[in-house]
Design a protein around this motif. Structure first.
Motif, PDB file in Angstrom:
ATOM      1  N   ARG A   1       3.234  -4.752  -9.046  1.00  0.00           N
ATOM      2  CA  ARG A   1       1.849  -5.081  -8.702  1.00  0.00           C
ATOM      3  C   ARG A   1       1.881  -6.229  -7.696  1.00  0.00           C
ATOM      4  NH1 ARG A   1      -3.081  -6.356 -12.652  1.00  0.00           N
ATOM      5  NH2 ARG A   1      -4.792  -5.994 -11.182  1.00  0.00           N
ATOM      6  N   SER A   2       1.888  -5.866  -6.447  1.00  0.00           N
ATOM      7  CA  SER A   2       1.921  -6.853  -5.368  1.00  0.00           C
ATOM      8  C   SER A   2       0.522  -7.191  -4.865  1.00  0.00           C
ATOM      9  CB  SER A   2       2.789  -6.348  -4.209  1.00  0.00           C
ATOM     10  OG  SER A   2       2.287  -5.115  -3.731  1.00  0.00           O
ATOM     11  N   LYS A   3      -0.444  -6.363  -5.197  1.00  0.00           N
ATOM     12  CA  LYS A   3      -1.841  -6.618  -4.860  1.00  0.00           C
ATOM     13  C   LYS A   3      -2.694  -6.346  -6.083  1.00  0.00           C
ATOM     14  CE  LYS A   3      -1.926  -3.522  -1.584  1.00  0.00           C
ATOM     15  NZ  LYS A   3      -2.433  -2.669  -0.478  1.00  0.00           N
ATOM     16  N   THR A   4      -3.795  -7.042  -6.206  1.00  0.00           N
ATOM     17  CA  THR A   4      -4.661  -6.862  -7.368  1.00  0.00           C
ATOM     18  C   THR A   4      -5.091  -5.413  -7.527  1.00  0.00           C
ATOM     19  OG1 THR A   4      -5.516  -9.109  -7.165  1.00  0.00           O
ATOM     20  CG2 THR A   4      -6.846  -7.568  -8.440  1.00  0.00           C
ATOM     21  N   GLU A   5      -5.385  -4.754  -6.428  1.00  0.00           N
ATOM     22  CA  GLU A   5      -5.990  -3.427  -6.505  1.00  0.00           C
ATOM     23  C   GLU A   5      -5.007  -2.291  -6.780  1.00  0.00           C
ATOM     24  OE1 GLU A   5      -6.078  -5.548  -3.972  1.00  0.00           O
ATOM     25  OE2 GLU A   5      -5.948  -4.538  -2.018  1.00  0.00           O
ATOM     26  N   ASP A   6      -3.705  -2.536  -6.644  1.00  0.00           N
ATOM     27  CA  ASP A   6      -2.740  -1.449  -6.801  1.00  0.00           C
ATOM     28  C   ASP A   6      -1.713  -1.754  -7.886  1.00  0.00           C
ATOM     29  OD1 ASP A   6      -2.676  -0.857  -3.244  1.00  0.00           O
ATOM     30  OD2 ASP A   6      -3.727   0.268  -4.798  1.00  0.00           O
ATOM     31  N   PHE A   7      -1.478  -0.742  -8.733  1.00  0.00           N
ATOM     32  CA  PHE A   7      -0.473  -0.838  -9.795  1.00  0.00           C
ATOM     33  C   PHE A   7       0.386   0.409  -9.669  1.00  0.00           C
ATOM     34  CE2 PHE A   7       1.636  -2.441 -13.222  1.00  0.00           C
ATOM     35  CZ  PHE A   7       1.312  -1.999 -14.492  1.00  0.00           C
ATOM     36  N   LEU A   8       1.662   0.231  -9.351  1.00  0.00           N
ATOM     37  CA  LEU A   8       2.559   1.348  -9.082  1.00  0.00           C
ATOM     38  C   LEU A   8       3.494   1.585 -10.261  1.00  0.00           C
ATOM     39  CD1 LEU A   8       3.596   0.525  -5.401  1.00  0.00           C
ATOM     40  CD2 LEU A   8       1.647   1.857  -6.203  1.00  0.00           C
TER      41      LEU A   8
END
Lengths: 110, 115
Positions: B68-75
């Motif tokens: 999770r490098s950005k709040t909006e994306d979870f890989l």
């Protein structure tokens, strides 16, 4: 770990019938939720009910936290109520690890 | 609609290949989760995140990693997919955040088949 039992596992009813679905937890939980998974696989939030009773149209839910169970009532069933109903909760011993029951599969016949 | 999208929605891959599933949310919620759904097991938590670069394991985390490098994306990544990872994968968010109020909302799911 905590066990979540849902009953009955399967239920077949005629349109217009009423039903009660039950969820038992082996240990105390909070953040109890009920979901409906429709035949297309979509998970729909029904109730967030850590304790007490809530109603939404033909559906209502009651959670008795001290006795570790929750009930979901469906009145005047419609064919669109078909699908799988899940309950889920988070053990007090866990920060965020929500535990799901295996579900009750409800089929409403026209 | 909780503003959650998942991609791809369907994927067929071969054993041993890497696979990454994406969960995207539009509301900047702090808490995000990955689950898998298999017949007879309901949904089981794989990993969750409580902020950028903050993640933790769920009950079935073996064979999976998350970022999770950005709040909006979870890989969610399967480094080397196995047939036992054939499943439907759901992403969820908790809009209110925290342990005491953890109502979760789910994305549409990704059906993954590993041949």
């Amino acid at each position: 770990g905590i066990q979540v039992e849902q009953s009955p596992p399967d239920l077949i009813l005629q349109e217009g019938a009423n039903s009660t679905l039950r969820c038992n937890f082996s240990d105390s939980v909070n953040n109890l939720q009920w979901f409906h998974q429709n035949p297309w696989g979509q998970l729909i939030n029904l109730f967030y009910i850590p304790s007490g009773t809530k109603q939404n149209g033909r559906l209502s839910a009651t959670t008795v936290a001290t006795e570790r169970y929750s009930l979901l009532y469906i009145s005047s069933s419609q064919t669109t109520d078909s699908g799988v109903y899940f309950c889920a909760g988070i053990p007090y011993s866990s920060a965020s690890k929500i535990i799901f029951g295996s579900g009750t599969r409800l089929s409403i016949r026209p | 609609d909780a503003g959650i999208t998942q991609s791809p929605r369907h994927k067929v891959t071969e054993t041993g290949t890497p696979v990454t599933l994406r969960c995207h949310q539009t509301e900047n919620h702090r808490y995000m989760y990955w689950y898998r759904q298999d017949p007879g097991h309901g949904l089981r938590l794989i990993h969750y995140s409580y902020g950028v670069k903050d993640t933790d394991k769920g009950e079935v985390s073996d064979g999976y990693s998350v970022s999770r490098s950005k709040t909006e994306d979870f890989l969610l990544t399967l480094e080397s997919a196995t047939s036992s990872q054939t499943s439907v994968y759901f992403c969820a968010i908790n809009p209110t955040g925290g342990r005491e109020n953890n109502e979760q909302f789910f994305g549409p799911g990704t059906r993954l088949t590993v041949l």
